[in-house]
Design a protein around this motif. Sequence first.
Motif, mmCIF file in Angstrom:
data_model
loop_
_atom_site.group_PDB
_atom_site.id
_atom_site.type_symbol
_atom_site.label_atom_id
_atom_site.label_comp_id
_atom_site.label_asym_id
_atom_site.label_seq_id
_atom_site.Cartn_x
_atom_site.Cartn_y
_atom_site.Cartn_z
ATOM 1 N N VAL A 1 2.332 5.606 -7.325
ATOM 2 C CA VAL A 1 1.135 5.492 -8.371
ATOM 3 C C VAL A 1 -0.006 6.629 -8.204
ATOM 4 O O VAL A 1 -0.140 7.306 -8.757
ATOM 5 C CB VAL A 1 0.438 3.922 -8.398
ATOM 6 N N LEU A 2 -0.260 6.514 -6.919
ATOM 7 C CA LEU A 2 -1.278 7.332 -6.587
ATOM 8 C C LEU A 2 -1.020 8.837 -6.293
ATOM 9 O O LEU A 2 -1.578 9.752 -6.597
ATOM 10 C CB LEU A 2 -2.201 6.814 -5.294
ATOM 11 N N GLU A 3 -0.110 8.701 -5.533
ATOM 12 C CA GLU A 3 0.577 10.254 -5.217
ATOM 13 C C GLU A 3 2.019 10.579 -5.827
ATOM 14 O O GLU A 3 2.888 11.123 -4.784
ATOM 15 C CB GLU A 3 0.385 10.604 -3.524
ATOM 16 N N TRP B 1 0.969 -1.154 -0.062
ATOM 17 C CA TRP B 1 0.110 0.000 0.029
ATOM 18 C C TRP B 1 0.771 1.315 -0.039
ATOM 19 O O TRP B 1 0.533 2.315 -0.676
ATOM 20 C CB TRP B 1 -0.884 -0.032 1.433
ATOM 21 N N LEU C 1 2.197 1.540 -3.632
ATOM 22 C CA LEU C 1 1.300 2.072 -4.556
ATOM 23 C C LEU C 1 0.813 3.720 -4.274
ATOM 24 O O LEU C 1 0.890 4.379 -5.044
ATOM 25 C CB LEU C 1 -0.154 1.265 -4.279
ATOM 26 N N ARG C 2 0.765 4.085 -3.156
ATOM 27 C CA ARG C 2 0.677 5.502 -2.726
ATOM 28 C C ARG C 2 1.713 6.259 -3.156
ATOM 29 O O ARG C 2 1.363 7.242 -3.749
ATOM 30 C CB ARG C 2 0.404 5.628 -1.299
#
Length: 121
Positions: A87-89, A80, A83-84
């Motif tokens: 990818v996400l941030e 997680w 990914l953060r």
Amino acid sequence: MEIKINREIRNYTESMFFGLSMRQCVFTVLAAGVAILLYFALKPYVGTETVSWMCILGAAPFAAMGFVTYHGMTAEQFVWAWLRSEVLEPKVIRFQPNNIYYEALKPELEKKEKEGMKNHD
């Protein structure tokens, strides 16, 4: 009689079955279930050796999630966090060097530059 105590008390895990923690037991059972499911699903279509490798590759991530820790994070916490951050941030970090010597001498250099311009005119 000797009682073993971890050096770091926060690393203590209670063992449930065969010296494994509850988390490790759950992920081990999950990995075995995935391997069995893959075996019966793929056996009619491919050979035994190929099925065995597919079972190993299919069960490995689930088995690893029960045992792997990285910087004090469990595997899913690490996934997680990755990914953060990626990818996400995602953030673009630019390196802008700061020449302290140039900044300190900048007023003198500008003064000499102006004097040089006046002398050329």
